[in-house]
Write a protein that holds these residues in place. Structure first.
Motif, short mmCIF file in Angstrom:
data_model
loop_
_atom_site.label_atom_id
_atom_site.label_comp_id
_atom_site.label_asym_id
_atom_site.label_seq_id
_atom_site.Cartn_x
_atom_site.Cartn_y
_atom_site.Cartn_z
N PHE A 61 -114.81 -109.06 -4.92
CA PHE A 61 -116.21 -108.65 -4.81
C PHE A 61 -116.87 -109.40 -3.66
O PHE A 61 -116.39 -110.46 -3.24
N ILE A 62 -117.98 -108.84 -3.16
CA ILE A 62 -118.84 -109.57 -2.23
C ILE A 62 -120.28 -109.45 -2.72
O ILE A 62 -120.69 -108.42 -3.23
N PHE A 63 -121.02 -110.53 -2.55
CA PHE A 63 -122.41 -110.58 -2.98
C PHE A 63 -123.25 -111.03 -1.81
O PHE A 63 -122.94 -112.02 -1.13
N SER A 64 -124.33 -110.30 -1.54
CA SER A 64 -125.22 -110.64 -0.43
C SER A 64 -126.66 -110.48 -0.87
O SER A 64 -126.97 -109.74 -1.82
N GLN A 65 -127.56 -111.17 -0.18
CA GLN A 65 -129.01 -111.05 -0.45
C GLN A 65 -129.77 -111.28 0.84
O GLN A 65 -129.27 -111.93 1.77
N THR A 72 -130.71 -107.80 -3.40
CA THR A 72 -129.33 -108.25 -3.54
C THR A 72 -128.40 -107.05 -3.58
O THR A 72 -128.81 -105.93 -3.89
N GLN A 73 -127.14 -107.29 -3.27
CA GLN A 73 -126.15 -106.23 -3.32
C GLN A 73 -124.82 -106.80 -3.77
O GLN A 73 -124.38 -107.84 -3.28
N CYS A 74 -124.19 -106.11 -4.73
CA CYS A 74 -122.89 -106.52 -5.27
C CYS A 74 -121.91 -105.37 -5.05
O CYS A 74 -122.12 -104.27 -5.54
N GLN A 75 -120.85 -105.64 -4.29
CA GLN A 75 -119.86 -104.60 -4.01
C GLN A 75 -118.52 -105.00 -4.63
O GLN A 75 -118.05 -106.13 -4.45
#
Length: 302
Positions: A61-65, A72-75
């Protein structure tokens, strides 16, 4: 009259992992391939990590904000590799996570019962540069620990095999070799072991890049069927294994290690005596010391 009491307090440390994913701050995926879903509901890295852990197909997974930490975004990805990721100013911007998933069947038609704790790494008594192989066959059964003869001598197999289907059966203890504890560290440097890879782990990709030696051992701890690992320091690459196969020497950048390194028993110092429990007549004074028992094949306290 006073009675003196010595008490041992045994401490059992917990060495389990509380999370299922290895989180790497400042890392991103190599590509956008194999994406499962994108969500803005996860507000923290922990939320995103839990989403991947609970998804049977997710391994990365990758998490960014944004800068204001509002959006925020969780892929989630079924499979991907990670890399170090920074912005133009060199700041860490994205967090990636590896969440290992493993299957029960390691080879085409062979189902192997994998112990939860790896066997103690042992070496040949005659030549301590030779590793005992685990598992080995004894009287037709896979054996995950050393045996002992009637004199208490450690016995194991030193044969060279890379797959469980190649193992030679041992009928008597005389067919095995004497063994002893290895003198090398944990993890061991300058060699690696071929064979017994977790080939069906991580969607058929038994390789993790952009990770440290410590990360590699953590990944093994987090992967249900992993007992050992190889690590290439120069390439920052990790491979997970379920057995010890052929030993390959002469590579200073390579490391080999078990899921858990041996932990020797440790005894603390005796505490000062407590005041006597009675000011008159019989009483007690107490002194205590803590004992952390040996784990994972470590040296027992005498």
């Amino acid at each position: 009259i006073k009675l003196c009491i010595l008490l041992f307090v045994f401490i059992s440390p917990l060495h389990g992992q509380s999370e299922d994913c290895l989180v790497k701050e400042g890392h991103n995926t190599l590509s956008d391939e194999n994406e499962l879903e994108t969500s803005e509901a996860a507000k923290t890295v922990e939320d995103c990590s839990n989403n991947c852990s609970e998804n049977k197909s997710c391994t990365v997974f990758i998490f960014s904000q944004d800068d204001d930490k509002n959006a925020t975004q969780c892929q989630l990805y079924s499979y991907n590799e990670i890399k170090v990721s920074t912005d133009a100013e060199g700041n860490l911007t994205v967090t990636a996570g590896i969440c290992p998933k493993s299957k029960a069947i390691l080879y085409n038609d062979i189902t192997v019962e994998i112990p939860s704790t790896p066997p103690t790494i042992l070496c040949s008594y005659e030549n301590t540069s030779q590793l005992c192989q685990f598992p080995f066959l004894f009287k037709g059964e896979l054996t995950w620990k050393s045996l002992e003869d009637e004199d208490g001598q450690c016995k194991c197999s030193i044969e060279r095999a890379g797959e469980s289907s190649e193992l030679e059966d041992h009928i008597t203890l005389a067919d095995l070799q004497n063994c002893t504890r290895c003198s090398s560290g944990c993890p061991s440097n300058d060699f690696y072991c071929s064979g017994f890879p977790l080939k069906e782990n991580n969607h058929g990709k038994n390789i993790y890049r952009a990770v440290s030696l410590e990360d590699c051992q953590k990944l093994c701890k987090k992967t249900k069927m992993c007992l050992f690992f190889n690590y290439d320091e120069a390439k920052e690459t990790c491979w997970l294994k379920w057995g010890i196969g052929n030993k390959r020497e002469g590579k200073p950048e390579m490391y080999f290690g078990p899921k858990n390194c041996p932990i020797d028993c440790e005894m603390g110092d005796w505490s000062s005596w407590t005041p006597c429990s009675s000011s008159c007549g019989e009483g007690q004074e107490t002194s205590t010391r803590t004992v952390e028992p040996a784990m994972f094949g470590g040296q027992e306290c005498e």
